[in-house]
Design a protein around this motif. Structure first.
Motif, PDB file in Angstrom:
ATOM      1  N   GLN A   1       0.579   8.860  -1.507  1.00  0.00           N
ATOM      2  CA  GLN A   1       0.823   8.847  -2.944  1.00  0.00           C
ATOM      3  C   GLN A   1       0.195   7.615  -3.592  1.00  0.00           C
ATOM      4  OE1 GLN A   1       5.095   9.129  -3.070  1.00  0.00           O
ATOM      5  NE2 GLN A   1       5.029  11.309  -3.555  1.00  0.00           N
ATOM      6  N   ALA A   2       0.262   6.478  -2.922  1.00  0.00           N
ATOM      7  CA  ALA A   2      -0.328   5.256  -3.469  1.00  0.00           C
ATOM      8  C   ALA A   2      -1.847   5.388  -3.548  1.00  0.00           C
ATOM      9  CB  ALA A   2       0.066   4.056  -2.616  1.00  0.00           C
ATOM     10  N   ARG A   3      -2.471   5.944  -2.505  1.00  0.00           N
ATOM     11  CA  ARG A   3      -3.927   6.151  -2.539  1.00  0.00           C
ATOM     12  C   ARG A   3      -4.314   7.121  -3.652  1.00  0.00           C
ATOM     13  NH1 ARG A   3      -3.551   6.287   3.282  1.00  0.00           N
ATOM     14  NH2 ARG A   3      -3.447   8.552   3.123  1.00  0.00           N
TER      15      ARG A   3
ATOM     16  N   HIS B   1      -6.621   8.178  -8.948  1.00  0.00           N
ATOM     17  CA  HIS B   1      -6.421   8.779 -10.269  1.00  0.00           C
ATOM     18  C   HIS B   1      -6.670   7.747 -11.366  1.00  0.00           C
ATOM     19  CE1 HIS B   1      -4.714  11.261 -13.420  1.00  0.00           C
ATOM     20  NE2 HIS B   1      -3.913  10.261 -13.732  1.00  0.00           N
ATOM     21  N   TYR B   2      -6.100   6.554 -11.225  1.00  0.00           N
ATOM     22  CA  TYR B   2      -6.304   5.509 -12.235  1.00  0.00           C
ATOM     23  C   TYR B   2      -7.770   5.097 -12.301  1.00  0.00           C
ATOM     24  CZ  TYR B   2      -1.234   4.960 -12.645  1.00  0.00           C
ATOM     25  OH  TYR B   2       0.099   5.161 -12.878  1.00  0.00           O
TER      26      TYR B   2
ATOM     27  N   GLU C   1       0.802  -1.207   0.000  1.00  0.00           N
ATOM     28  CA  GLU C   1       0.000   0.000   0.000  1.00  0.00           C
ATOM     29  C   GLU C   1       0.845   1.271   0.000  1.00  0.00           C
ATOM     30  OE1 GLU C   1      -0.910   0.597   4.691  1.00  0.00           O
ATOM     31  OE2 GLU C   1      -2.169  -0.802   3.593  1.00  0.00           O
ATOM     32  N   MET C   2       2.130   1.156  -0.361  1.00  0.00           N
ATOM     33  CA  MET C   2       2.997   2.327  -0.426  1.00  0.00           C
ATOM     34  C   MET C   2       3.683   2.402  -1.780  1.00  0.00           C
ATOM     35  SD  MET C   2       4.956   3.085   3.121  1.00  0.00           S
ATOM     36  CE  MET C   2       5.482   1.479   3.609  1.00  0.00           C
ATOM     37  N   VAL C   3       3.945   3.613  -2.197  1.00  0.00           N
ATOM     38  CA  VAL C   3       4.739   3.850  -3.392  1.00  0.00           C
ATOM     39  C   VAL C   3       6.183   3.519  -3.052  1.00  0.00           C
ATOM     40  CG1 VAL C   3       5.530   5.660  -4.958  1.00  0.00           C
ATOM     41  CG2 VAL C   3       3.169   5.631  -4.195  1.00  0.00           C
ATOM     42  N   PRO C   4       6.933   2.863  -3.952  1.00  0.00           N
ATOM     43  CA  PRO C   4       8.331   2.566  -3.636  1.00  0.00           C
ATOM     44  C   PRO C   4       9.155   3.834  -3.461  1.00  0.00           C
ATOM     45  CG  PRO C   4       7.731   1.711  -5.814  1.00  0.00           C
ATOM     46  CD  PRO C   4       6.522   2.356  -5.241  1.00  0.00           C
ATOM     47  N   LEU C   5      10.231   3.719  -2.727  1.00  0.00           N
ATOM     48  CA  LEU C   5      11.110   4.869  -2.513  1.00  0.00           C
ATOM     49  C   LEU C   5      11.715   5.326  -3.829  1.00  0.00           C
ATOM     50  CD1 LEU C   5      13.044   3.854   0.711  1.00  0.00           C
ATOM     51  CD2 LEU C   5      11.509   5.778   0.454  1.00  0.00           C
ATOM     52  N   SER C   6      11.680   6.626  -4.054  1.00  0.00           N
ATOM     53  CA  SER C   6      12.336   7.189  -5.220  1.00  0.00           C
ATOM     54  C   SER C   6      13.719   7.687  -4.801  1.00  0.00           C
ATOM     55  CB  SER C   6      11.507   8.341  -5.790  1.00  0.00           C
ATOM     56  OG  SER C   6      11.454   9.387  -4.856  1.00  0.00           O
TER      57      SER C   6
ATOM     58  N   GLN D   1       6.718   7.377   5.422  1.00  0.00           N
ATOM     59  CA  GLN D   1       5.768   6.285   5.200  1.00  0.00           C
ATOM     60  C   GLN D   1       4.368   6.831   4.940  1.00  0.00           C
ATOM     61  OE1 GLN D   1       6.179   3.752   8.587  1.00  0.00           O
ATOM     62  NE2 GLN D   1       8.039   2.778   7.798  1.00  0.00           N
ATOM     63  N   TRP D   2       3.956   7.860   5.700  1.00  0.00           N
ATOM     64  CA  TRP D   2       2.649   8.464   5.464  1.00  0.00           C
ATOM     65  C   TRP D   2       2.573   9.037   4.058  1.00  0.00           C
ATOM     66  CZ3 TRP D   2       1.381  13.347   3.938  1.00  0.00           C
ATOM     67  CH2 TRP D   2       0.016  13.637   3.901  1.00  0.00           C
ATOM     68  N   ARG D   3       3.610   9.730   3.635  1.00  0.00           N
ATOM     69  CA  ARG D   3       3.633  10.359   2.314  1.00  0.00           C
ATOM     70  C   ARG D   3       3.540   9.324   1.205  1.00  0.00           C
ATOM     71  NH1 ARG D   3       7.896  11.655  -1.108  1.00  0.00           N
ATOM     72  NH2 ARG D   3       7.506  13.428  -2.454  1.00  0.00           N
ATOM     73  N   ARG D   4       4.279   8.219   1.352  1.00  0.00           N
ATOM     74  CA  ARG D   4       4.256   7.178   0.323  1.00  0.00           C
ATOM     75  C   ARG D   4       2.899   6.476   0.276  1.00  0.00           C
ATOM     76  NH1 ARG D   4       9.009   3.925   2.180  1.00  0.00           N
ATOM     77  NH2 ARG D   4       8.425   2.492   0.547  1.00  0.00           N
TER      78      ARG D   4
END
Length: 92
Positions: A76-78, A83-84, A38-43, A70-73
């Motif tokens: 971003q995933a949500r 969006h999709y 449920e998180m975007v991978p680290l960039s 972790q909250w930010r990622r």
């Protein structure tokens, strides 16, 4: 650039930093965690920001910075899923 020696040191340092970030980013993709779904991978930018705040800036504790990341990622995933989903509904 004033001297060739200083330029080569700077370029070498920049290339080393980029390689460090790329290796950390690649390691993030292979590491499986329970909450990683449920998180975007680290960039690379996020790794750089975390590195700078954990090593250079000591305004907040490390736990605060890591929980914020972790909250930010997760956010971003949500947002990405929403969006999709919106784009799928909007397509004819």
């Amino acid at each position: 650039m004033r001297r060739y020696t200083s330029w080569t040191r700077w370029v070498t340092l920049a290339m080393l930093a980029h390689a460090f970030l790329a290796v950390l980013r690649a390691g993030e993709d292979t590491g499986a965690r329970s909450d990683a779904a449920e998180m975007v991978p680290l960039s690379c930018n996020e790794i750089q920001r975390l590195f700078m705040t954990l090593v250079a800036d000591r305004v907040h504790h490390a736990d605060h910075r890591l929980s914020w990341s972790q909250w930010r990622r997760r956010h971003q995933a949500r947002a990405r899923r929403a969006h999709y989903r919106h784009r799928q509904v909007a397509q004819p």
